[in-house]
Motif scaffolding. Structure first.
Motif: not given
Length: 364
Positions: A98-107
């Protein structure tokens, strides 16, 4: 299954070290410079760290509507130490590509921030990978770098995902520092399918100067320049990068994947022109959406839905072999919404709890 973080971009003020606010209140310009100096170097590499417990990650299995999903926690090794990561996927068929999304948080945040996009992406047939970037959350590292070193953390995560049989096309969703991290990596990694970039900055020196100039008491430019060079001398030996040279605007033309930019028209922390400038410089397809709510305001539902659809469309465009699987997921969800429960082998697992996003405070 609840968590303590607020919905994506919950309305909280930008977080500064030591309880400081965006408008420092020292009545003299000399004191103002001292306040700005202390605020700036700590804001760059050591803002408040988001501390949480393993229990706040919730159960290993949970429900969204009637479908059951699972979370697998892993540890990856980057140049700055161990990275604590989580991967969310359908529990019944974990190895289906399946497609995948990498989520990247704030500081000032952590991987818990990614919980806000799970109800948007998982039902669309997209798995979600998130991590505490180095210097944040539970990951190792003493300092953050607002994207400079974090993009290497992202590189490690992408290398891991591309070795997994269940991962197809990969996209990124970054917020604030996470958006900057995404830009820097997308400039070097042309295999990414798409990016959602919410409230990135074009260059860090401009952000610092704008924050000081918008303070209650003006600071002469020559004094500000001197103070910023002091900040640089403080940051470089501690965190091994030059903050005044951190300029994603220079990387944007090298990025070729489709990008969905978002910015609040009333953002007074990172001014809207940063996103507008990045969008103008982007080397591939780009879309810009403007809303209200400030840097940390709650993002409107239409923006989140449109960003999710944008990712799905671009992820599938590069992975035609996965289209039928995702369509099947959507059809199954439609059947269940009319009353039929998920009949998979995990549907009776009592450890699976319904996903509930509970509002609370979150970092920038």
């Amino acid at each position: 299954f609840s968590r303590r973080r607020a919905p994506l971009g919950a309305a909280v003020a930008p977080r500064f070290p030591g309880g400081m606010t965006e408008n420092c209140c020292n009545p003299t310009w000399v004191g103002r410079v001292g306040d700005a100096y202390d605020m700036l170097w700590k804001m760059v590499i050591r803002p408040p760290r988001d501390m949480y417990s393993v229990a706040e990650l919730g159960p290993a299995k949970f429900r969204i509507d009637t479908r059951i999903y699972a979370r697998r926690d892993i540890q990856l090794l980057s140049s700055r130490g161990a990275l604590e990561c989580s991967h969310f996927f359908p529990a019944k068929t974990p190895h289906t590509k399946r497609p995948c999304v990498v989520y990247l948080h704030g500081n000032c945040s952590s991987r818990l921030e990614a919980f806000d996009v799970l109800p948007l992406l998982l039902p669309r047939g997209i798995t979600v990978f998130c991590l505490d970037l180095s210097g944040s959350g539970m990951s190792e590292g003493e300092y953050i770098s607002l994207g400079f070193h974090e993009q290497q953390d992202l590189r490690v995560a992408l290398e891991h995902l591309r070795r997994q049989e269940g991962v197809g096309a990969i996209g990124l969703w970054g917020r604030s520092m996470g958006a900057t991290t995404s830009i820097l990596r997308a400039a070097e990694d042309h295999n990414l399918a798409a990016c959602v970039l919410d409230s990135a900055f074009s260059d860090l020196q401009s952000v610092a100067e704008e924050l000081v100039h918008r303070g209650r008491f003006p600071v002469p430019q020559f004094v500000l320049t001197w103070a910023l060079n002091l900040v640089r001398s403080e940051v470089m030996p501690r965190a091994a990068f030059d903050p005044l040279a951190l300029a994603p605007i220079s990387s944007a033309p090298l990025a070729t994947c489709p990008a969905f930019f978002g910015v609040a028209s009333d953002d007074t922390f990172v001014l809207p022109h940063h996103t507008e400038d990045l969008r103008a410089a982007w080397g591939g397809e780009s879309i810009l959406r403007v809303f209200e709510g400030g840097h940390n305001g709650i993002r409107p539902a239409w923006f989140l839905e449109e960003a999710s659809d944008f990712l799905l469309d671009r992820l599938l465009a590069g992975s035609c072999d996965m289209v039928s699987d995702v369509i099947a997921i959507g059809e199954a969800a439609s059947v269940r919404s009319s009353g039929e429960e998920d009949s998979g082998e995990d549907s009776g697992d009592v450890s699976a709890q319904r996903l509930v996003v509970a509002p609370s405070a979150a970092g920038a």
